[in-house]
Design a protein around this motif. Sequence first.
Motif, PDB file in Angstrom:
ATOM      1  N   LEU A 238       0.853  -1.184   0.000  1.00  0.00           N
ATOM      2  CA  LEU A 238       0.000   0.000   0.000  1.00  0.00           C
ATOM      3  C   LEU A 238       0.893   1.240   0.000  1.00  0.00           C
ATOM      4  N   SER A 239       0.817   2.050  -1.055  1.00  0.00           N
ATOM      5  CA  SER A 239       1.667   3.243  -1.193  1.00  0.00           C
ATOM      6  C   SER A 239       0.813   4.494  -1.037  1.00  0.00           C
ATOM      7  N   PHE A 240       1.271   5.391  -0.142  1.00  0.00           N
ATOM      8  CA  PHE A 240       0.609   6.676   0.087  1.00  0.00           C
ATOM      9  C   PHE A 240       1.587   7.771  -0.333  1.00  0.00           C
ATOM     10  N   ILE A 241       1.241   8.508  -1.394  1.00  0.00           N
ATOM     11  CA  ILE A 241       2.115   9.525  -1.979  1.00  0.00           C
ATOM     12  C   ILE A 241       1.530  10.893  -1.647  1.00  0.00           C
ATOM     13  N   GLY A 242       2.278  11.687  -0.881  1.00  0.00           N
ATOM     14  CA  GLY A 242       1.849  13.025  -0.501  1.00  0.00           C
ATOM     15  C   GLY A 242       2.601  14.093  -1.276  1.00  0.00           C
ATOM     16  N   THR A 243       1.928  15.140  -1.699  1.00  0.00           N
ATOM     17  CA  THR A 243       2.537  16.250  -2.433  1.00  0.00           C
ATOM     18  C   THR A 243       2.139  17.569  -1.784  1.00  0.00           C
ATOM     19  N   ASN A 244       3.076  18.550  -1.828  1.00  0.00           N
ATOM     20  CA  ASN A 244       2.774  19.891  -1.342  1.00  0.00           C
ATOM     21  C   ASN A 244       2.509  20.815  -2.529  1.00  0.00           C
ATOM     22  N   ARG A 245       2.396  22.094  -2.279  1.00  0.00           N
ATOM     23  CA  ARG A 245       2.023  23.032  -3.352  1.00  0.00           C
ATOM     24  C   ARG A 245       3.129  23.200  -4.382  1.00  0.00           C
ATOM     25  N   PHE A 246       4.354  22.791  -4.047  1.00  0.00           N
ATOM     26  CA  PHE A 246       5.450  22.836  -5.006  1.00  0.00           C
ATOM     27  C   PHE A 246       5.668  21.492  -5.691  1.00  0.00           C
ATOM     28  N   MET A 247       4.710  20.569  -5.496  1.00  0.00           N
ATOM     29  CA  MET A 247       4.733  19.236  -6.097  1.00  0.00           C
ATOM     30  C   MET A 247       5.944  18.414  -5.650  1.00  0.00           C
ATOM     31  N   VAL A 248       6.402  18.687  -4.427  1.00  0.00           N
ATOM     32  CA  VAL A 248       7.444  17.864  -3.826  1.00  0.00           C
ATOM     33  C   VAL A 248       6.765  16.661  -3.176  1.00  0.00           C
ATOM     34  N   ARG A 249       7.262  15.451  -3.451  1.00  0.00           N
ATOM     35  CA  ARG A 249       6.587  14.230  -3.046  1.00  0.00           C
ATOM     36  C   ARG A 249       7.292  13.534  -1.894  1.00  0.00           C
ATOM     37  N   ASP A 250       6.485  12.834  -1.130  1.00  0.00           N
ATOM     38  CA  ASP A 250       6.990  11.914  -0.107  1.00  0.00           C
ATOM     39  C   ASP A 250       6.089  10.681  -0.116  1.00  0.00           C
ATOM     40  N   THR A 251       6.702   9.511  -0.098  1.00  0.00           N
ATOM     41  CA  THR A 251       5.950   8.253  -0.227  1.00  0.00           C
ATOM     42  C   THR A 251       6.181   7.380   1.000  1.00  0.00           C
ATOM     43  N   ALA A 252       5.085   6.858   1.537  1.00  0.00           N
ATOM     44  CA  ALA A 252       5.133   5.892   2.645  1.00  0.00           C
ATOM     45  C   ALA A 252       4.496   4.593   2.154  1.00  0.00           C
ATOM     46  N   VAL A 253       5.180   3.468   2.387  1.00  0.00           N
ATOM     47  CA  VAL A 253       4.720   2.164   1.913  1.00  0.00           C
ATOM     48  C   VAL A 253       4.437   1.274   3.126  1.00  0.00           C
ATOM     49  N   VAL A 254       3.256   0.681   3.148  1.00  0.00           N
ATOM     50  CA  VAL A 254       2.872  -0.281   4.189  1.00  0.00           C
ATOM     51  C   VAL A 254       2.776  -1.653   3.534  1.00  0.00           C
ATOM     52  N   ARG A 255       3.545  -2.591   4.041  1.00  0.00           N
ATOM     53  CA  ARG A 255       3.589  -3.961   3.500  1.00  0.00           C
ATOM     54  C   ARG A 255       2.633  -4.831   4.309  1.00  0.00           C
ATOM     55  N   VAL A 256       1.570  -5.281   3.656  1.00  0.00           N
ATOM     56  CA  VAL A 256       0.522  -6.061   4.319  1.00  0.00           C
ATOM     57  C   VAL A 256       0.648  -7.516   3.885  1.00  0.00           C
ATOM     58  N   ILE A 257       0.816  -8.417   4.847  1.00  0.00           N
ATOM     59  CA  ILE A 257       0.878  -9.853   4.586  1.00  0.00           C
ATOM     60  C   ILE A 257      -0.477 -10.449   4.955  1.00  0.00           C
ATOM     61  N   VAL A 258      -1.192 -10.912   3.939  1.00  0.00           N
ATOM     62  CA  VAL A 258      -2.524 -11.484   4.135  1.00  0.00           C
ATOM     63  C   VAL A 258      -2.391 -13.002   4.143  1.00  0.00           C
ATOM     64  N   LYS A 259      -2.779 -13.625   5.235  1.00  0.00           N
ATOM     65  CA  LYS A 259      -2.684 -15.072   5.389  1.00  0.00           C
ATOM     66  C   LYS A 259      -4.040 -15.727   5.127  1.00  0.00           C
ATOM     67  N   ASP A 260      -3.962 -16.951   4.620  1.00  0.00           N
ATOM     68  CA  ASP A 260      -5.176 -17.715   4.361  1.00  0.00           C
ATOM     69  C   ASP A 260      -5.854 -18.024   5.688  1.00  0.00           C
ATOM     70  N   ALA A 261      -7.139 -17.775   5.761  1.00  0.00           N
ATOM     71  CA  ALA A 261      -7.884 -17.970   7.014  1.00  0.00           C
ATOM     72  C   ALA A 261      -9.192 -18.675   6.712  1.00  0.00           C
ATOM     73  N   LEU A 262      -9.786 -19.181   7.760  1.00  0.00           N
ATOM     74  CA  LEU A 262     -11.047 -19.904   7.654  1.00  0.00           C
ATOM     75  C   LEU A 262     -12.196 -18.923   7.421  1.00  0.00           C
ATOM     76  N   ASN A 263     -13.011 -19.267   6.442  1.00  0.00           N
ATOM     77  CA  ASN A 263     -14.234 -18.499   6.195  1.00  0.00           C
ATOM     78  C   ASN A 263     -15.266 -18.960   7.224  1.00  0.00           C
ATOM     79  N   TYR A 264     -15.286 -18.288   8.365  1.00  0.00           N
ATOM     80  CA  TYR A 264     -16.094 -18.781   9.468  1.00  0.00           C
ATOM     81  C   TYR A 264     -17.587 -18.802   9.157  1.00  0.00           C
ATOM     82  N   PRO A 265     -18.164 -17.790   8.531  1.00  0.00           N
ATOM     83  CA  PRO A 265     -19.594 -17.903   8.203  1.00  0.00           C
ATOM     84  C   PRO A 265     -19.900 -19.118   7.336  1.00  0.00           C
TER      85      PRO A 265
END
Length: 438
Positions: A238-265
């Motif tokens: 998941l990448s979140f890219i922020g920009t200011n009024r001068f179009m200077v960017r900063d990016t934060a990346v969140v690495r999500v590990i999704v594991k197989d789980a039981l479909n309880y319903p």
Amino acid sequence: MTSPQPFKNRVLVLMVCLFAPTAWLAAQDQRTDTVPTRSSVDTVTHPFPVHIDSVETALRIKNLNPYFTLHVDSTLTYRLEINKDESKFYWYLRNSPVGLRINKDNGTLTFKAEKSYFLSGKLRYDNEYRVNIGVQSLDNPTERVDTSFAIVFYNTEIVPAKIKPSVNSTVTIDEGDTLSFKVQCDFGSFPIDNITFLSNMPIKNYTTVRKCDDDFTWSPPFDFVKDSDPGKEKIVLLSFIGTNRFMVRDTAVVRVIVKDALNYPFALQEYNLAARNINTYVLQLKYTFVQLDKGVKKTKGARTGFDITSSTTALTGTILTSSTSTGAQQTGKILPSVGVSLVPIKEAVAPQKVFDQNQASSIRSSIKRLDYMLQDNAVVGERDPDISKKTAKLKDELKQIQIQLIDIPLEMTRDMSEKDLNEYFNSPKVNKKYRLKK
């Protein structure tokens, strides 16, 4: 005789000699009365005009700057001046910021804007500090000036704005769980105006993040992880890219590990289906047990009747043989034979249903076993982690019993309700009849 012209000249000389001392004295008296005061300008003895202060002149600061701007790590040295003799006055400051000083004798302002003041929070950038300054006479306390000026500190160093999610850079969740965190920002010199969200794979049902402090929420579905995925898990960036009024960017990346789980319903529905199938099969077994037990009971009644008749005939014959009547004695000899002949008739008419009784016993034990399995594998709590194992046990047990009782015909009895069947099955007579015997 002298001429008249020389006579006139002598008269003039005599008059000058008489009036010259008097005029000189008058001139001297006039100069004594016009001595200049302190505030006058002497244009006789001095080549340039000199201004001499008088008592009536008001005290003022001649070069006060009402606004100072100072860069961090720079030094300020500024001398204030007044319109009077500085040796007779002293300077002072009130509510001045940390580090600002003034020389009380000559009015020199000094300040060194060290960065440590700002890092420790004692001073702040772009904040206007109002400083009260004053100068007062040492001889006359009422002769004073109180005024103020403003000082602002600025910093030309560019502090970049940063995006900081409220979770770690790596997050592990299971399918069906909800991932929720806040996308925070360190504004720096120029704040972030807009945030763009990107993902390395398509995802659904997530909240959009547009600005700082928005919440991101996403719940991966139960079929998100495929069987072909290595380790039964999938990694989402998941990448979140922020920009200011001068179009200077900063990016934060969140690495999500999704594991197989039981479909309880779905697992709960599967468990309920297995339990419902067992209950339905148990009802069928109870119907069959009732039919078998009634047949065994009817046959037993018929055989008991034949046994009583045969015993009664033999006993009657024995009694008649002891009679004094010859005819009765002859009849008594015949009756035991009649009783013996009833035995093959009994076997022919009402043979023993040992197989049916064994089947009824087997059905009853199977019903008891299935009831025990349902109780032992009941779902515990709102989300039982072993529901899949319990469902598998119920299915296996039902399959084994169905194979074991595959030769028993399951007859449906329509004239008895489930309540009647349970009362009949759990009656004391049935329990006594089919209980285990040593």
